[in-house]
Write an enzyme that holds these catalytic residues in place. Sequence first.
Site, PDB file in Angstrom:
ATOM      1  N   GLU A  19     -15.212  -4.329  -0.926  1.00  0.00           N
ATOM      2  CA  GLU A  19     -14.351  -3.985  -2.123  1.00  0.00           C
ATOM      3  C   GLU A  19     -13.861  -5.318  -2.170  1.00  0.00           C
ATOM      4  O   GLU A  19     -13.550  -6.401  -1.225  1.00  0.00           O
ATOM      5  CB  GLU A  19     -13.628  -3.209  -0.335  1.00  0.00           C
ATOM      6  N   ASP A  29     -12.823 -15.826  -5.290  1.00  0.00           N
ATOM      7  CA  ASP A  29     -11.706 -14.599  -6.787  1.00  0.00           C
ATOM      8  C   ASP A  29     -12.613 -13.890  -7.641  1.00  0.00           C
ATOM      9  O   ASP A  29     -13.778 -13.679  -7.706  1.00  0.00           O
ATOM     10  CB  ASP A  29     -11.673 -15.731  -7.435  1.00  0.00           C
ATOM     11  N   ASP A  89      -4.040  -5.773  -8.159  1.00  0.00           N
ATOM     12  CA  ASP A  89      -3.156  -6.018  -9.111  1.00  0.00           C
ATOM     13  C   ASP A  89      -2.968  -5.387 -10.383  1.00  0.00           C
ATOM     14  O   ASP A  89      -4.037  -5.526 -11.023  1.00  0.00           O
ATOM     15  CB  ASP A  89      -3.045  -7.511  -8.904  1.00  0.00           C
ATOM     16  N   ASP A 110      -1.586   3.887  -7.322  1.00  0.00           N
ATOM     17  CA  ASP A 110      -0.662   4.849  -7.415  1.00  0.00           C
ATOM     18  C   ASP A 110      -0.198   4.630  -8.862  1.00  0.00           C
ATOM     19  O   ASP A 110       1.071   4.930  -9.282  1.00  0.00           O
ATOM     20  CB  ASP A 110       0.725   4.586  -5.968  1.00  0.00           C
ATOM     21  N   TYR A 164      -1.755   0.375   1.406  1.00  0.00           N
ATOM     22  CA  TYR A 164      -0.951   0.120   0.238  1.00  0.00           C
ATOM     23  C   TYR A 164      -0.656   2.069   0.420  1.00  0.00           C
ATOM     24  O   TYR A 164       0.321   2.843  -0.197  1.00  0.00           O
ATOM     25  CB  TYR A 164      -0.729  -0.065  -0.527  1.00  0.00           C
ATOM     26  N   GLU A 165      -1.959   2.303   0.284  1.00  0.00           N
ATOM     27  CA  GLU A 165      -1.942   4.012   0.166  1.00  0.00           C
ATOM     28  C   GLU A 165      -1.163   5.136   0.967  1.00  0.00           C
ATOM     29  O   GLU A 165      -0.365   5.443   1.051  1.00  0.00           O
ATOM     30  CB  GLU A 165      -3.340   4.767   0.401  1.00  0.00           C
TER      31      GLU A 165
END
Length: 214
Positions: A43, A96, A118, A154, A194-195
């Site tokens: 992930e 990163d 992002d 989203d 966040y979901e």
Amino acid sequence: MRLRNVRGSRETIAESEYCIKDYEGHKGKWKELFGNDNPIMIEIGMGKGTFIMEMARTNPDINYVGIEKYSSVLVRALEKRTNEPELRNLLFIRMDAEFIEDAFSKDEVAGIYLNFSDPWPKDRHSGRRLTSPKFLSRYDNILAKDGLITFKTDNVSLFDFSLESAKESGWTIVNETRDLHGSVYNEGNIMTEYEKKFSELGNKICRMVISRHF
């Protein structure tokens, strides 16, 4: 995105056995590190680790590597991980995403999760988006031939961009939905932090699954 600095986070990460510091030295050798031949899923941008930790709990026969570039965020995932030493199929890297090819070799990764990345809304920053052609090319160099990339967001504009980026880069859209929680694809879905937050606000969740050689 503003992140609150967490004092001592870099020191905690450096001392943790669950965070791999010499990831370049483990390139092509992750199965040796895990001590088995189970598939490896990663992930990218794992945040505080809610999603990947639940994936590791649910799928003990799959190895997971969570990647996060912000120390102040990764340290929160490490706190959770430390409380579950029995999760032997989960490790972290602070890096990163642009250096992903330094950590994994060709065909070493069975699948990639990109969750609520992002959006980098300004056009001049489009190349920084984790679903841009530049990043898709990097993933292609580490992903197994039958590997899949699963992307959730989203942000409708980012989702539109990601679909076009995948098509232009020669990837196949295996499936897509603009309302994950109201679709057949929601079965077995594990939500991220966040979901949950965005769903509670009434935002629909978009998801696409893509393949290079489907």
